[in-house]
Design a protein around this motif. Sequence first.
Motif, PDB file in Angstrom:
ATOM      1  N   GLY A  56       0.839  -1.042  -0.007  1.00 39.29           N
ATOM      2  CA  GLY A  56       0.032   0.086   0.029  1.00 39.29           C
ATOM      3  C   GLY A  56       0.884   1.132   0.095  1.00 39.29           C
ATOM      4  O   GLY A  56       0.489   2.218  -0.594  1.00 39.29           O
ATOM      5  N   LEU A  57       1.869   1.199   0.713  1.00 42.92           N
ATOM      6  CA  LEU A  57       2.949   2.249   0.775  1.00 42.92           C
ATOM      7  C   LEU A  57       3.527   2.687  -0.865  1.00 42.92           C
ATOM      8  O   LEU A  57       3.623   3.891  -1.037  1.00 42.92           O
ATOM      9  N   SER A  58       3.944   1.597  -1.350  1.00 40.35           N
ATOM     10  CA  SER A  58       4.355   1.688  -2.692  1.00 40.35           C
ATOM     11  C   SER A  58       3.216   2.370  -3.588  1.00 40.35           C
ATOM     12  O   SER A  58       3.811   3.132  -4.544  1.00 40.35           O
ATOM     13  N   GLY A  59       2.073   2.013  -3.341  1.00 40.66           N
ATOM     14  CA  GLY A  59       0.974   2.648  -4.327  1.00 40.66           C
ATOM     15  C   GLY A  59       0.815   4.117  -3.816  1.00 40.66           C
ATOM     16  O   GLY A  59       0.797   4.941  -4.819  1.00 40.66           O
ATOM     17  N   THR A  60       0.994   4.623  -2.477  1.00 41.16           N
ATOM     18  CA  THR A  60       0.769   5.805  -2.209  1.00 41.16           C
ATOM     19  C   THR A  60       1.986   6.676  -2.783  1.00 41.16           C
ATOM     20  O   THR A  60       1.825   7.785  -3.211  1.00 41.16           O
ATOM     21  N   LEU A  61       3.066   5.972  -2.812  1.00 47.00           N
ATOM     22  CA  LEU A  61       4.429   6.851  -3.498  1.00 47.00           C
ATOM     23  C   LEU A  61       4.135   7.025  -4.950  1.00 47.00           C
ATOM     24  O   LEU A  61       4.923   7.967  -5.494  1.00 47.00           O
ATOM     25  N   LEU A  62       3.159   6.309  -5.622  1.00 45.07           N
ATOM     26  CA  LEU A  62       3.137   6.705  -6.976  1.00 45.07           C
ATOM     27  C   LEU A  62       2.335   7.821  -7.239  1.00 45.07           C
ATOM     28  O   LEU A  62       2.363   8.474  -8.207  1.00 45.07           O
ATOM     29  N   ASP A  63       1.484   8.191  -6.120  1.00 48.71           N
ATOM     30  CA  ASP A  63       0.481   9.158  -6.284  1.00 48.71           C
ATOM     31  C   ASP A  63       1.296  10.427  -5.497  1.00 48.71           C
ATOM     32  O   ASP A  63       0.756  11.743  -5.929  1.00 48.71           O
ATOM     33  N   SER A  64       2.170  10.358  -4.485  1.00 46.66           N
ATOM     34  CA  SER A  64       2.818  11.649  -3.944  1.00 46.66           C
ATOM     35  C   SER A  64       3.968  11.132  -3.665  1.00 46.66           C
ATOM     36  O   SER A  64       4.314  10.301  -2.764  1.00 46.66           O
ATOM     37  N   ALA A  65       5.103  11.225  -4.687  1.00 47.23           N
ATOM     38  CA  ALA A  65       6.336  10.931  -4.500  1.00 47.23           C
ATOM     39  C   ALA A  65       7.104  11.349  -3.358  1.00 47.23           C
ATOM     40  O   ALA A  65       6.684  12.254  -2.828  1.00 47.23           O
ATOM     41  N   ALA A  66       8.109  10.604  -2.743  1.00 49.58           N
ATOM     42  CA  ALA A  66       9.013  10.884  -1.864  1.00 49.58           C
ATOM     43  C   ALA A  66       9.878  11.846  -2.195  1.00 49.58           C
ATOM     44  O   ALA A  66      10.277  12.858  -1.131  1.00 49.58           O
ATOM     45  N   TYR A  67      10.217  11.852  -3.465  1.00 49.05           N
ATOM     46  CA  TYR A  67      11.436  12.870  -3.906  1.00 49.05           C
ATOM     47  C   TYR A  67      10.739  13.967  -4.915  1.00 49.05           C
ATOM     48  O   TYR A  67      11.343  13.878  -6.056  1.00 49.05           O
ATOM     49  N   ALA A  68       9.699  14.399  -4.360  1.00 51.76           N
ATOM     50  CA  ALA A  68       8.801  15.093  -5.353  1.00 51.76           C
ATOM     51  C   ALA A  68       9.967  16.427  -5.612  1.00 51.76           C
ATOM     52  O   ALA A  68      10.534  17.019  -4.969  1.00 51.76           O
ATOM     53  N   SER A  69      10.114  16.628  -7.044  1.00 56.85           N
ATOM     54  CA  SER A  69      10.887  17.892  -7.758  1.00 56.85           C
ATOM     55  C   SER A  69       9.860  19.019  -7.881  1.00 56.85           C
ATOM     56  O   SER A  69       9.267  18.680  -9.115  1.00 56.85           O
ATOM     57  N   GLN A  70       9.712  20.130  -7.061  1.00 57.14           N
ATOM     58  CA  GLN A  70       8.728  20.979  -7.524  1.00 57.14           C
ATOM     59  C   GLN A  70       9.432  21.598  -8.782  1.00 57.14           C
ATOM     60  O   GLN A  70       8.801  22.654  -9.502  1.00 57.14           O
ATOM     61  N   ALA A  71      10.891  21.900  -8.898  1.00 56.39           N
ATOM     62  CA  ALA A  71      11.482  22.458  -9.844  1.00 56.39           C
ATOM     63  C   ALA A  71      11.124  22.043 -11.206  1.00 56.39           C
ATOM     64  O   ALA A  71      10.865  22.459 -12.162  1.00 56.39           O
ATOM     65  N   ARG A  72      10.921  20.356 -11.335  1.00 55.11           N
ATOM     66  CA  ARG A  72      10.711  19.953 -12.516  1.00 55.11           C
ATOM     67  C   ARG A  72       9.122  19.978 -12.831  1.00 55.11           C
ATOM     68  O   ARG A  72       8.799  20.309 -13.983  1.00 55.11           O
ATOM     69  N   LYS A  73       8.247  20.245 -11.586  1.00 54.25           N
ATOM     70  CA  LYS A  73       6.872  20.239 -12.114  1.00 54.25           C
ATOM     71  C   LYS A  73       6.614  21.797 -12.439  1.00 54.25           C
ATOM     72  O   LYS A  73       5.779  22.175 -13.350  1.00 54.25           O
ATOM     73  N   LEU A  74       7.597  22.842 -12.152  1.00 54.65           N
ATOM     74  CA  LEU A  74       7.324  24.041 -12.770  1.00 54.65           C
ATOM     75  C   LEU A  74       7.522  24.160 -14.126  1.00 54.65           C
ATOM     76  O   LEU A  74       7.091  24.896 -14.983  1.00 54.65           O
ATOM     77  N   LEU A  75       8.673  23.590 -14.478  1.00 53.99           N
ATOM     78  CA  LEU A  75       9.109  23.248 -15.735  1.00 53.99           C
ATOM     79  C   LEU A  75       8.274  22.739 -16.758  1.00 53.99           C
ATOM     80  O   LEU A  75       7.909  23.169 -17.715  1.00 53.99           O
ATOM     81  N   GLU A  76       7.398  21.712 -16.205  1.00 53.47           N
ATOM     82  CA  GLU A  76       6.256  21.048 -16.948  1.00 53.47           C
ATOM     83  C   GLU A  76       5.164  22.198 -17.148  1.00 53.47           C
ATOM     84  O   GLU A  76       4.489  22.144 -18.087  1.00 53.47           O
TER      85      GLU A  76
END
Length: 416
Positions: A56-76
């Motif tokens: 279940g935790l692995s599934g959560t990490l697909l929706d809310s990454a542990a290493y979320a990159s806001q810089a990459r999200k801004l680029l997108e």
Amino acid sequence: MCGIVAYFGGTGNSLTRLLTGMSAIIYRAPDSTGVGLFGDEQEPIRARKAIGSVAGLSGTLLDSAAYASQARKLLELWEPAAGDPADDLKRQQRILEFEAFPPELYRCYLDGEKQPPVIDNLLSRNPDNFQLLLPGTPGRAAPLPVFPIRSVAELRHAVREMALEYDLSPVVVQTLIRKALEKTLATYAGLLRPGLSIPDIITAFDRMYETAFMEQQIISAPPADEQFAVQNPGIWQALWHALKEVSVPVPDDYDRDGVRGVFRILDAALMCRLPLRSEHHAAIQEMLEFLWPEARHIPNTDWRTLYWAEKGTSVYGRAAAAVYEYLQQKEVFPAWGDDNRLPVISLCPGRTDPLCLDFLLQPVLGQGRWALQSPVSIKNAHPFFDAHRHRTIVLNGQFSGEVEAEARDFLSHTVD
């Protein structure tokens, strides 16, 4: 009993090693799981939780990454085409040109003549795979691999590659495939034959996968469960028909690119402290201008802006090198004292060294909970935060007055 798992070591991706440890105690059947780790200035301490086991935790990490990159999200957001390898290479080149790195340093990577380093080799002290990261090195621009599951052989290959190349436990791999299978089944749920349902097919996959894992082989025939097979006619044909449409991507959390790995180390070692330690800003700006004097003559050249641009495009540039050098001089070298390694490492400011990277690595903490004193819920899952989200803690066993007092003292202590 609850199970606490912590990892503090030299592997390229501490998160995957922690999930492997949590997979090893899945027999305890935890009712909730969670993981905590240092993040960056946007989310200094990160916690991800789920109901159920590490699956279940692995599934959560697909929706809310542990290493979320806001810089990459801004680029997108700014450039919807972000993710196209050709465009990513152009963005990397623009950063490298702006920071005035000599083309002979990075062209070999952008032209594909040389492969970007992987984080495991940057941490390795083995002369056979030892690598250093020089300022001006771009990371991998190509997306992470996607594994098709069109046959038994491809299923076997996907499981093997994700285990060996990305350090993923069989439980985590099973979750990745199951999630991709569920997504595929949802697209033609109304076309299933009478008597079949998506839960039936998912159950068949889980039985097949777990039997294959236990027996060291991947099978395409039903397991020895005749009652299940009789009650579900056509289930295996439907399963393999769906699997042939499945593609399983490797999530960004499990990336082993060297440049992205170093950014994660720098984020956890220093960037997560910025909200509380503002004096770091001026000191790193001074370091940037010391290592790159031309920055003083470029208007509004702020190290944080450059750092985000570098992280978003996966370039180990001037700002990242300044952060690394600052950490070396302020934390690593003083801890080593008069160690004779210092002059060698200092010859190339900003160049990574496995000993320094190992020193800067941060722990990852997780727990599988077995509820005794409160309901099973995300709120009650570990880790717990203090009121300001400056500290996190996991507990094993039942609360007592003494344990509660110690936990309260830890979580309420002023952060330096």
